[in-house]
Design an enzyme around this catalytic site. Sequence first.
Site, PDB file in Angstrom:
ATOM      1  N   GLU A  63       0.833  -1.198   0.000  1.00 60.28           N
ATOM      2  CA  GLU A  63       0.000   0.000   0.000  1.00 60.28           C
ATOM      3  C   GLU A  63       0.872   1.253   0.000  1.00 60.28           C
ATOM      4  O   GLU A  63       1.841   1.336   0.750  1.00 60.28           O
ATOM      5  CB  GLU A  63      -0.914  -0.013   1.233  1.00 60.28           C
ATOM      6  CG  GLU A  63      -1.676   1.264   1.504  1.00 60.28           C
ATOM      7  CD  GLU A  63      -2.519   1.736   0.337  1.00 60.28           C
ATOM      8  OE1 GLU A  63      -2.389   2.917  -0.043  1.00 60.28           O
ATOM      9  OE2 GLU A  63      -3.313   0.931  -0.199  1.00 60.28           O
TER      10      GLU A  63
ATOM     11  N   ARG B 246     -16.424   5.814   5.544  1.00 57.88           N
ATOM     12  CA  ARG B 246     -15.446   5.034   4.779  1.00 57.88           C
ATOM     13  C   ARG B 246     -14.210   4.703   5.620  1.00 57.88           C
ATOM     14  O   ARG B 246     -13.750   3.554   5.666  1.00 57.88           O
ATOM     15  CB  ARG B 246     -15.042   5.822   3.537  1.00 57.88           C
ATOM     16  CG  ARG B 246     -14.020   5.137   2.646  1.00 57.88           C
ATOM     17  CD  ARG B 246     -13.605   6.069   1.507  1.00 57.88           C
ATOM     18  NE  ARG B 246     -14.747   6.472   0.709  1.00 57.88           N
ATOM     19  CZ  ARG B 246     -15.167   5.841  -0.385  1.00 57.88           C
ATOM     20  NH1 ARG B 246     -14.513   4.770  -0.810  1.00 57.88           N
ATOM     21  NH2 ARG B 246     -16.214   6.277  -1.054  1.00 57.88           N
TER      22      ARG B 246
ATOM     23  N   ARG C 144     -18.593  16.729  -1.207  1.00 54.14           N
ATOM     24  CA  ARG C 144     -18.946  15.764  -0.172  1.00 54.14           C
ATOM     25  C   ARG C 144     -18.369  16.202   1.167  1.00 54.14           C
ATOM     26  O   ARG C 144     -17.308  16.825   1.230  1.00 54.14           O
ATOM     27  CB  ARG C 144     -18.468  14.364  -0.555  1.00 54.14           C
ATOM     28  CG  ARG C 144     -17.035  14.242  -0.952  1.00 54.14           C
ATOM     29  CD  ARG C 144     -16.762  12.961  -1.732  1.00 54.14           C
ATOM     30  NE  ARG C 144     -17.383  11.790  -1.140  1.00 54.14           N
ATOM     31  CZ  ARG C 144     -17.664  10.678  -1.829  1.00 54.14           C
ATOM     32  NH1 ARG C 144     -17.402  10.615  -3.121  1.00 54.14           N
ATOM     33  NH2 ARG C 144     -18.222   9.645  -1.235  1.00 54.14           N
TER      34      ARG C 144
ATOM     35  N   ASP D  22     -11.698  -0.856  -8.573  1.00 53.81           N
ATOM     36  CA  ASP D  22     -11.702   0.305  -9.460  1.00 53.81           C
ATOM     37  C   ASP D  22     -10.629   0.230 -10.534  1.00 53.81           C
ATOM     38  O   ASP D  22     -10.765   0.857 -11.586  1.00 53.81           O
ATOM     39  CB  ASP D  22     -11.502   1.589  -8.653  1.00 53.81           C
ATOM     40  CG  ASP D  22     -12.772   2.061  -7.967  1.00 53.81           C
ATOM     41  OD1 ASP D  22     -13.840   1.483  -8.252  1.00 53.81           O
ATOM     42  OD2 ASP D  22     -12.701   2.992  -7.154  1.00 53.81           O
TER      43      ASP D  22
END
Length: 434
Positions: free
Chosen positions: A55, A128, A206, A325
């Site tokens: 990551e 999230r 948002r 994605d």
Amino acid sequence: MAPYTDGTASSNSEANEDQGVKPSGIRVIIVGAGFAGLTAAIECTRKGHSCLVLESYKTTNAQLGDIISFGSNSSRIFQRWPGINEKLTPICHTSKCLKYKTWDGEDIYTQWWGTEEENFGKRYNGHRGEIHSIIFDHAVSQGVEIRLGQQVTEYFENEHEAGVVSNGERIVGDVVLGADGVRSKARQLVLGYDDKPKPSGYAIYRAWLSSEDLAKNALTKDLVIHGDTHTGWLGPDIHFLAASIKNGKEFSWVFTHKDTRDVDEGWSEPGDVDDACRILEGWDPAVHAMVRMTPPEKLVDWKLVYRDPLPTWISPKARTALIGDAAHPFLPTSIQGASQAMEDGACLAVCLELAGKDHVDDALRAFEKIRYDRVRRIQKTGETTRDQWHKADFDNLKKNPEAIKLKREEWVLNHDAESHAYKVYPEVISSLRG
């Protein structure tokens, strides 16, 4: 080019043996620790495969992001992971309906969820970052090695193995999964060319904030003082959704609007309250109050980057696959982007288990065959829902208000990616071998 052996294989094996799972010997390298990558890692570990996740972020931060939705089809994956339901339930949205209004505040229709949740199963909608933190910690607890601060600069493969170069180190496994989002570097290996993202023509403002000030304002208090609520305002080429959560203590709002800026400008940047209110000129004063009460540091302007459907998700030698994605970006109006990313991971883990170490190329080809058409159909729902809301005939809605409701279709929500993969794999692999 030695395989990764610095504790990863042994820790995975020990975790699998503790759970009564026989190690498969398959080494899976996953680039990206979002929901696609973490689900793939957890599901692969459940099936006895050894996983290493790379990551780019240097730390995890539960405060990042705003609301994310997981439909019943992905929630049943969560429910297979010990303790996850108990951790997610207290932090997730629990309203029983979505109230639709016109842009100036007139009621249109109320869509109730009760029967649908009973038919299809539980849903999880929440912050999230908070949900991601729970899943990240679960992956680690299951023996998944996750290396943060990794910069993957190269993907490579041959008939027998696949790997990446990360922070200058060559890391080799049996399979590489590119789960690194819409700008995935793995796409070039898979496609053979550099596939540029393109603007969707839309962007989203948002925000996620405390409900304290909203509860004191006459225009907004009813959205938060009665517990969790969910309300949507619809107008010409704009829709605005607001939800209170955690018994009304926290609040999230998003609105989608036209935006044709060049995609190279980036897809996420700090939002501007005045600009948001300018776009919403003439809208319900309650909407403007929500925006005005949002602390500037809590507002994000997120450009919707989109890509044409890819002709394939797997590399020429079928040792590298795109998931989430990286393979199929979704518009938020599909309400299925995260769910389909999780389905990818569950399906892949089964395919690798059934194919075995000597035939992982078959596993990746079967994965694509099983998933491709389903994903493409669900991607289209994001466009149809957006158009249904953005191009609504409001005169007609007065006669037929149900026309505006969000579709909740059984073929999407009542799907079990794991059991489906077990069921269809033999037939799919037979067809691929001709």
